[in-house]
Design a protein around this motif. Structure first.
Motif, mmCIF file in Angstrom:
data_model
loop_
_atom_site.group_PDB
_atom_site.id
_atom_site.type_symbol
_atom_site.label_atom_id
_atom_site.label_comp_id
_atom_site.label_asym_id
_atom_site.label_seq_id
_atom_site.Cartn_x
_atom_site.Cartn_y
_atom_site.Cartn_z
ATOM 1 N N UNK A 81 0.812 -1.219 0.000
ATOM 2 C CA UNK A 81 0.000 0.000 0.000
ATOM 3 C C UNK A 81 0.848 1.274 0.000
ATOM 4 N N UNK A 82 2.186 1.125 -0.172
ATOM 5 C CA UNK A 82 3.073 2.280 -0.226
ATOM 6 C C UNK A 82 3.549 2.756 1.137
ATOM 7 N N UNK A 107 12.661 4.995 -3.081
ATOM 8 C CA UNK A 107 12.960 5.886 -1.972
ATOM 9 C C UNK A 107 11.989 5.573 -0.846
ATOM 10 N N UNK A 108 12.325 6.048 0.365
ATOM 11 C CA UNK A 108 11.333 6.027 1.436
ATOM 12 C C UNK A 108 11.554 7.208 2.359
ATOM 13 N N UNK A 109 10.443 7.680 2.927
ATOM 14 C CA UNK A 109 10.438 8.827 3.827
ATOM 15 C C UNK A 109 9.766 8.424 5.131
ATOM 16 N N UNK A 110 10.404 8.766 6.231
ATOM 17 C CA UNK A 110 9.778 8.547 7.529
ATOM 18 C C UNK A 110 8.724 9.617 7.754
ATOM 19 N N UNK A 111 7.657 9.259 8.436
ATOM 20 C CA UNK A 111 6.598 10.195 8.769
ATOM 21 C C UNK A 111 6.820 10.641 10.205
ATOM 22 N N UNK A 112 6.975 11.945 10.396
ATOM 23 C CA UNK A 112 7.166 12.486 11.742
ATOM 24 C C UNK A 112 5.803 12.724 12.378
#
Length: 167
Positions: A81-82, A107-112
């Motif tokens: 689901x991304x 790529x991946x981005x952490x969610x703050x």
């Protein structure tokens, strides 16, 4: 009359043009490549160390160091689901979103949020695959660390990787 001729020419041009096919930049089987659970097996860090005494001060030099992690329990799980979950063993420590780039990389981005306020996780991470079960992660704006992951329970393809620290 001139308008009619212009309209006729434009109509012929439009009818003779083929519609461009819209293709997704990443094939489904390539996107599936990142899905699943991955364990960190190695990381490399560039550190400044004391080199020598000049008579008035110490000089420093940069040197790469490595950590080999047997059964590390540091796990990234990428979902279809991304989203992804960063875990230590079975304990989620952070999460975020991942995606595919147009050059067939990821790529991946952490969610703050209130459970993940860590500023160290704010930069984008880029994944480079070496084979089907091994990739590295590099952090945007940080040339001093590289993290290596493999599919849990597999053997990494080290012969295809140019590590900064050789064994």
């Amino acid at each position: 009359m001139r308008n009619i001729c212009l309209l006729a020419v434009l109509t012929i041009i439009c009818l003779s043009c083929e519609k461009d096919e819209v293709t997704e930049p990443i094939a489904t089987n390539l996107t599936a490549k990142v899905l699943g659970e991955w364990e960190m097996y190695r990381d490399e860090n560039l550190e400044s160390i004391i080199d020598e005494w000049t008579g008035t001060e110490w000089t420093t030099k940069d040197q790469w160091f490595r950590n080999i992690r047997e059964d590390s329990r540091i796990i990234l799980e990428f979902k279809d689901d991304g989203t992804f979950v960063d875990r230590y063993a079975d304990v989620p420590v952070a999460n975020g979103v991942w995606g595919a780039l147009t050059d067939n990389s990821f790529y991946f981005d952490y969610v703050a949020d209130e459970t993940n306020p860590n500023a160290e996780l704010s930069e984008r991470r880029y994944i480079t695959f070496y084979c089907d079960n091994t990739y590295s992660v590099e952090i945007d704006k940080n040339e001093k660390a590289i993290y290596y992951y493999r599919v849990i329970g597999s053997i990494e393809c080290s012969d295809e990787i140019n590590y900064n620290v050789t064994d």
